[in-house]
Design an enzyme around this catalytic site. Structure first.
Site, PDB file in Angstrom:
ATOM      1  N   ASP A   1       0.811  -1.223   0.000  1.00 38.62           N
ATOM      2  CA  ASP A   1       0.000   0.000   0.000  1.00 38.62           C
ATOM      3  C   ASP A   1       0.848   1.278   0.000  1.00 38.62           C
ATOM      4  O   ASP A   1       1.941   1.307   0.565  1.00 38.62           O
ATOM      5  CB  ASP A   1      -0.919  -0.014   1.238  1.00 38.62           C
TER       6      ASP A   1
ATOM      7  N   ASN B   1     -11.077  -2.752  -4.680  1.00 42.00           N
ATOM      8  CA  ASN B   1     -10.358  -1.796  -5.519  1.00 42.00           C
ATOM      9  C   ASN B   1     -11.080  -1.461  -6.835  1.00 42.00           C
ATOM     10  O   ASN B   1     -10.714  -0.504  -7.523  1.00 42.00           O
ATOM     11  CB  ASN B   1      -8.918  -2.276  -5.806  1.00 42.00           C
TER      12      ASN B   1
END
Ligand code: IPE
Ligand code: IPE
Ligand code: MG
Length: 245
Positions: free
Chosen positions: A24, A72
């Site tokens: 991330d 996502n």
């Protein structure tokens, strides 16, 4: 060798068997530099290459990486397309360089929503890398921990309805074997760069007793040194598993 199983060691410290990473911080890395988010994803893919090679060099057996989550898809079409294109390119290179790298590839997640080309590349990468014995990389792609648990529950329910088993036959071991990760030991260490203190639906079932390591370093800046820091932190922990040692 005596009675003791040889532990993988680098320098003078043991290495866990399975490390999982939430890759991330790509978007913020790019934003800080005035670049589009996709530029961060590109550098993030290079970081993965470096970390996978390093993981192999220290004798890690399994490396699971959160590549694209079931959530996502909420991102802009432009970003999702850019990520998928990058993945296609990446998998092509991975298949090309397979013999040199000797890494085994597995895919956790619902690949049916991906492009036919990506699905085919994933299939080839998994099939043709089975013969390698280096580190196994599990790409978590269109992966969600809850979706994985539901899928396993549906499979078990189907087996019961088909008369193959009874509800009483369900144990933690049986359920584990219905996960994408069947046969892979649970991760001992889950690392999340990027500064967020959450799992974001990553390996929920498998991480029941994992040690977590969070760092503010953004994924594109995460190098072997950061991985070593995480392993050192892990080695300093007292894992009790509910006991009172
Ligand atoms: C992780 O980086 C990559 C994916 C989720 C595909 P992000 O894109 O989430 O980066 P940040 O968190 O916005 O910085
Ligand atoms: C987790 O990161 C998913 C991946 C790294 C693939 P996100 O950026 O999607 O997670 P949130 O939105 O911060 O929870
Ligand atoms: Mg993020």
């Amino acid at each position: 060798m005596g009675l003791f199983k040889k532990k993988t060691m680098t320098a003078d410290r043991p290495v866990p068997t399975h490390i999982a990473i939430v890759m991330d911080g790509n978007g913020r890395w790019a934003k800080k530099r005035g670049l589009p988010r996709t530029a961060g994803h590109k550098v993030g893919a290079e970081t993965f290459r470096t970390i996978a090679n390093y993981a192999k060099s220290i004798g890690l057996k399994y490396l699971s990486v959160y590549t694209f989550s079931t959530e996502n898809w909420k991102r802009s079409e432009e970003e999702v397309n850019a990520i998928m294109e990058l993945l296609e390119k990446y998998l092509r290179e991975l298949i090309r360089d397979m013999d040199k790298n000797q890494v085994r590839f597995c895919f956790f997640g619902d690949l049916s929503r991906l492009s036919p080309q990506l699905q085919e590349e994933a299939r080839i990468a998994a099939e043709e890398s089975k013969k390698y014995s280096g580190v196994q990389v599990n790409f978590c792609l269109n992966y969600g921990g809850r979706a994985e648990i539901i899928r396993a529950a549906q499979q078990f329910a189907r087996d019961c309805a088909d008369g193959k088993c009874t509800p009483e036959a369900l144990t933690e071991e049986v359920f584990s074997d219905l996960m994408y990760s069947a046969g892979v030991p649970d991760p001992e260490l889950v690392i999340r760069p990027g500064g967020e203190l959450r799992t974001s639906n990553f390996l929920l079932w498998q991480s029941a007793y994992a040690e977590y390591y969070f760092t503010d370093v953004l994924w594109p800046d995460f190098g072997p040194k950061e991985l070593e820091k995480a392993i050192a932190s892990y080695n300093g922990r007292n894992r009790r598993f509910g006991g009172a040692k």
